[in-house]
Enzyme design. Structure first.
Site, PDB file in Angstrom:
ATOM      1  N   TYR A  43      75.301 -61.139 -14.860  1.00 62.12           N
ATOM      2  CA  TYR A  43      75.977 -60.490 -15.980  1.00 62.12           C
ATOM      3  C   TYR A  43      75.870 -58.962 -15.837  1.00 62.12           C
ATOM      4  O   TYR A  43      75.457 -58.467 -14.792  1.00 62.12           O
ATOM      5  CB  TYR A  43      75.417 -61.028 -17.304  1.00 62.12           C
ATOM      6  CG  TYR A  43      75.702 -62.520 -17.446  1.00 62.12           C
ATOM      7  CD1 TYR A  43      77.020 -62.971 -17.568  1.00 62.12           C
ATOM      8  CD2 TYR A  43      74.688 -63.463 -17.388  1.00 62.12           C
ATOM      9  CE1 TYR A  43      77.303 -64.331 -17.653  1.00 62.12           C
ATOM     10  CE2 TYR A  43      74.975 -64.824 -17.478  1.00 62.12           C
ATOM     11  CZ  TYR A  43      76.280 -65.252 -17.607  1.00 62.12           C
ATOM     12  OH  TYR A  43      76.576 -66.597 -17.679  1.00 62.12           O
TER      13      TYR A  43
ATOM     14  N   ALA B 152      71.655 -66.635 -25.324  1.00 64.61           N
ATOM     15  CA  ALA B 152      72.175 -65.294 -25.062  1.00 64.61           C
ATOM     16  C   ALA B 152      73.177 -64.921 -26.144  1.00 64.61           C
ATOM     17  O   ALA B 152      74.061 -65.722 -26.486  1.00 64.61           O
ATOM     18  CB  ALA B 152      72.840 -65.262 -23.693  1.00 64.61           C
TER      19      ALA B 152
ATOM     20  N   HIS C 269      68.776 -59.515 -21.231  1.00 60.92           N
ATOM     21  CA  HIS C 269      69.298 -60.425 -20.199  1.00 60.92           C
ATOM     22  C   HIS C 269      69.813 -59.583 -19.035  1.00 60.92           C
ATOM     23  O   HIS C 269      70.892 -58.993 -19.111  1.00 60.92           O
ATOM     24  CB  HIS C 269      70.431 -61.260 -20.797  1.00 60.92           C
ATOM     25  CG  HIS C 269      70.852 -62.428 -19.960  1.00 60.92           C
ATOM     26  ND1 HIS C 269      70.539 -62.553 -18.625  1.00 60.92           N
ATOM     27  CD2 HIS C 269      71.574 -63.549 -20.265  1.00 60.92           C
ATOM     28  CE1 HIS C 269      71.049 -63.684 -18.152  1.00 60.92           C
ATOM     29  NE2 HIS C 269      71.681 -64.304 -19.135  1.00 60.92           N
TER      30      HIS C 269
ATOM     31  N   PRO D 232      65.984 -69.247 -23.006  1.00 64.57           N
ATOM     32  CA  PRO D 232      67.297 -69.035 -23.636  1.00 64.57           C
ATOM     33  C   PRO D 232      68.296 -70.082 -23.145  1.00 64.57           C
ATOM     34  O   PRO D 232      68.371 -70.336 -21.941  1.00 64.57           O
ATOM     35  CB  PRO D 232      67.691 -67.627 -23.174  1.00 64.57           C
ATOM     36  CG  PRO D 232      66.820 -67.316 -22.003  1.00 64.57           C
ATOM     37  CD  PRO D 232      65.602 -68.173 -22.099  1.00 64.57           C
ATOM     38  N   LEU D 233      69.027 -70.675 -24.074  1.00 58.66           N
ATOM     39  CA  LEU D 233      69.934 -71.778 -23.726  1.00 58.66           C
ATOM     40  C   LEU D 233      71.278 -71.600 -24.422  1.00 58.66           C
ATOM     41  O   LEU D 233      71.360 -71.703 -25.653  1.00 58.66           O
ATOM     42  CB  LEU D 233      69.300 -73.103 -24.175  1.00 58.66           C
ATOM     43  CG  LEU D 233      68.048 -73.506 -23.393  1.00 58.66           C
ATOM     44  CD1 LEU D 233      67.172 -74.451 -24.206  1.00 58.66           C
ATOM     45  CD2 LEU D 233      68.442 -74.130 -22.065  1.00 58.66           C
TER      46      LEU D 233
ATOM     47  N   GLN E  92      67.759 -62.882 -27.412  1.00 57.43           N
ATOM     48  CA  GLN E  92      68.179 -62.423 -26.087  1.00 57.43           C
ATOM     49  C   GLN E  92      69.491 -61.635 -26.186  1.00 57.43           C
ATOM     50  O   GLN E  92      70.520 -62.172 -26.608  1.00 57.43           O
ATOM     51  CB  GLN E  92      68.362 -63.589 -25.108  1.00 57.43           C
ATOM     52  CG  GLN E  92      68.356 -63.061 -23.671  1.00 57.43           C
ATOM     53  CD  GLN E  92      68.959 -63.991 -22.641  1.00 57.43           C
ATOM     54  OE1 GLN E  92      70.016 -64.574 -22.888  1.00 57.43           O
ATOM     55  NE2 GLN E  92      68.327 -64.108 -21.490  1.00 57.43           N
TER      56      GLN E  92
ATOM     57  N   GLY F  95      62.827 -75.319 -13.432  1.00 60.24           N
ATOM     58  CA  GLY F  95      62.453 -76.596 -12.839  1.00 60.24           C
ATOM     59  C   GLY F  95      60.993 -76.967 -12.988  1.00 60.24           C
ATOM     60  O   GLY F  95      60.506 -77.855 -12.283  1.00 60.24           O
TER      61      GLY F  95
HETATM   62  C1  8OZ Z   1      75.201 -71.521 -19.084  1.00 56.83           C
HETATM   63  C2  8OZ Z   1      76.493 -71.426 -19.573  1.00 56.83           C
HETATM   64  C3  8OZ Z   1      76.963 -70.216 -20.013  1.00 56.83           C
HETATM   65  C4  8OZ Z   1      76.143 -69.092 -19.972  1.00 56.83           C
HETATM   66  C5  8OZ Z   1      73.145 -67.697 -18.286  1.00 56.83           C
HETATM   67  C6  8OZ Z   1      73.871 -67.190 -20.503  1.00 56.83           C
HETATM   68  O1  8OZ Z   1      73.343 -68.286 -17.211  1.00 56.83           O
HETATM   69  C7  8OZ Z   1      73.963 -68.006 -19.464  1.00 56.83           C
HETATM   70  C8  8OZ Z   1      74.843 -69.194 -19.492  1.00 56.83           C
HETATM   71  C9  8OZ Z   1      74.390 -70.413 -19.036  1.00 56.83           C
HETATM   72  O2  8OZ Z   1      72.259 -66.842 -18.373  1.00 56.83           O
END
Ligand code: 8OZ
Length: 362
Positions: free
Chosen positions: A182, A59, A177, A26-27, A101, A295
Site C-alpha cells: 500500500y 485497516a 499500515h 488487522p483483518l 490501523q 501462520g
Molecule cells: C485482504 C483483503 C483486502 C485488504 C492487507 C488490508 O493486505 C489488507 C487487505 C487484506 O493489508
C-alpha cells in the site's frame, strides 16, 4: 499437551500493558457502510474478541482518497468517529484494548471507489499489476497519479487528521499500515518508487514519507501508543525492491530510534519458512517490542516467545473463526473451522456467529 503458559504472561508494550501475548491481527472484512462508518454489528464482532491481548482493527482509510476496497471503513469523519466510539466503548467494557490501523492504499484502488471518479495516488504513475474489490467484483487497479510535493503534504496532514479522529474515537493507540504494497510501501520499495525528488532514490529518501507520517501521528498519540506494520517479503500487490535487506535493515534501525510501542512484521503467509521476510535482519537493528505475524499456532508462537524472537504474536484467520482464541490456546482446545466465503463482505454470518467454547458474554 505442551505448556503454552508463556503466551499468558502479561507484558508491557509501550504505554499499554497486555494481559496476554495472543493478539488479534488487522483483518479486512468489508462490512462497513458506503460512507465508511462501521455498522453496529462491528461492536459485537470486536467485543467478542476482547480477550485478545490487543485488538488491531481492520485497516481503516485516513481519507476519501485513501480508499481502495468496497465497504472498508474510514477514520476521518465525525460520523465515523461516533461509530468507532461505540466500538471502543464496547471493547473496553468487555475488558479489552484496541488500536486502530491507519491505512492509505495508494495505487491499490479503483477510480469507482474514489471521489469524483479520480485516479488513485502513489509514488509513481505506473499501474500496479493487482486487483481490488469494487461494486463490480474484482477489478484491475486504476492507473495512478504520482503525488506531487503538495499532495504529499496533504497526505501527511490527512494522517494527522485520522490520528486525531482515532483519539476522539477512544482508541488506545494506532498502527501505521506500512505493509502489503500500500502507499507507504509504494514509497519504501524501489520496484514501485521511481521518483527523482527527495522522496525517491536513496533509502533515506524512500523512508521519508514513513518518517514524516510518524512525526505527525506520534504528536497525537505519543510514540508509546504508536506501532508500525511492515511486510518485507515484497510479494503483495506488485511491490518489490532491488535490495530488500538494505532497505528493511535501515527501516528497522529508523523505527528503533523512535522508541515506538512496537514493530509488527508479516513474516509469511500461511506456513512457509519465513526466510524471505528478512527476520534475521531484525534483531541486529531493532531492540524494541516485536509483534510477529503469519501462520503461527500455539506451538510456534510459544517457541517464538520463549526463544526471544518475539514478545507477542498476532493471529489473523484463527481470530476470525475463534472469538475466544486465547482461551482455546490456553486449554489446547480444538479451533473452529474457518469459512473463507464469508471473510470479505456480507452480514453477521461468518462475522459474529462463530461459536465460543463456553457461553459468550452477554
Ligand atoms: C485482504 C483483503 C483486502 C485488504 C492487507 C488490508 O493486505 C489488507 C487487505 C487484506 O493489508
Amino acid at each position: 499437551m505442551s505448556d503454552h503458559s508463556i503466551l499468558f504472561n502479561p507484558v508491557d508494550m509501550g504505554d499499554t500493558t497486555l494481559p496476554n501475548r495472543v493478539l488479534m491481527a488487522p483483518l479486512t472484512r468489508n462490512r462497513a457502510n458506503a460512507d465508511g462508518t462501521p455498522k453496529d454489528m462491528a461492536q459485537t464482532y470486536y467485543a467478542q474478541r476482547a480477550s485478545a491481548g490487543l485488538i488491531l482493527t481492520e485497516a481503516s482509510q485516513i481519507s476519501a482518497t485513501a480508499k481502495g476496497y468496497l465497504d472498508a471503513p474510514g477514520i476521518y469523519t465525525d460520523a465515523q468517529i461516533a461509530a468507532w466510539k461505540k466500538i471502543t466503548d464496547t471493547v473496553h467494557a468487555a475488558g479489552g484494548r484496541i488500536f486502530c490501523q491507519l491505512w492509505h492504499v495508494g495505487r491499490i484502488s479503483h477510480s469507482s471507489l474514489l471521489p469524483d471518479g479520480r485516479a488513485p495516488v502513489s509514488s509513481t504513475d505506473r499501474a500496479a499489476k493487482a486487483k481490488t474489490f469494487t461494486a463490480n467484483g474484482f477489478e484491475h487497479t486504476s492507473k495512478p497519479q504520482a503525488l506531487d510535493q503538495k499532495g504529499i503534504r496533504q497526505t501527511i496532514a490527512d494522517y494527522g487528521t485520522a490520528a486525531k479522529a482515532a483519539k476522539a474515537a477512544g482508541f488506545d493507540g494506532i498502527e501505521i499500515h506500512a505493509a502489503n504494497g500500500y502507499l507507504i510501501d509504494q514509497f519504501l520499495q524501489d520496484g514501485v518508487n521511481d521518483r527523482t525528488d527527495t522522496y525517491g532514490g536513496s533509502i533515506q529518501n524512500r523512508m521519508r514519507l514513513l518518517k514524516e507520517v510518524l512525526d505527525v501521528v506520534t504528536e497525537v498519540f505519543g510514540a508509546g501508543r504508536t506501532g508500525v506494520r511492515l511486510a518485507p517479503r515484497g510479494e503483495a500487490n506488485d511491490v518489490s525492491d532491488s535490495d530488500p535487506e538494505a532497505l528493511f535493515s535501515a527501516v528497522y534501525k529508523m523505527l528503533d530510534a523512535r522508541k515506538l510501542a512496537y514493530l509488527h512484521v508479516v513474516e509469511r503467509f500461511r506456513s512457509d519458512d519465513g526466510e524471505k521476510s528478512l527476520i534475521h535482519a531484525l534483531r541486529p537493528h531493532y531492540t524494541g517490542f516485536y509483534m510477529a505475524n503469519g501462520g503461527y499456532d500455539a506451538q510456534t508462537a510459544t517457541k517464538a516467545i520463549e526463544s526471544g524472537h518475539a514478545h507477542a504474536v498476532a493471529f489473523g484467520r484463527p481470530f476470525i473463526a475463534n472469538p475466544d482464541l486465547p482461551e482455546r490456546l490456553r486449554r489446547g482446545a480444538d479451533l473452529n473451522e474457518q469459512h473463507q466465503d464469508t471473510f470479505y463482505g456480507g452480514g453477521r454470518a461468518g462475522y459474529t456467529d462463530y461459536p465460543f467454547l463456553d457461553t459468550p458474554p452477554a
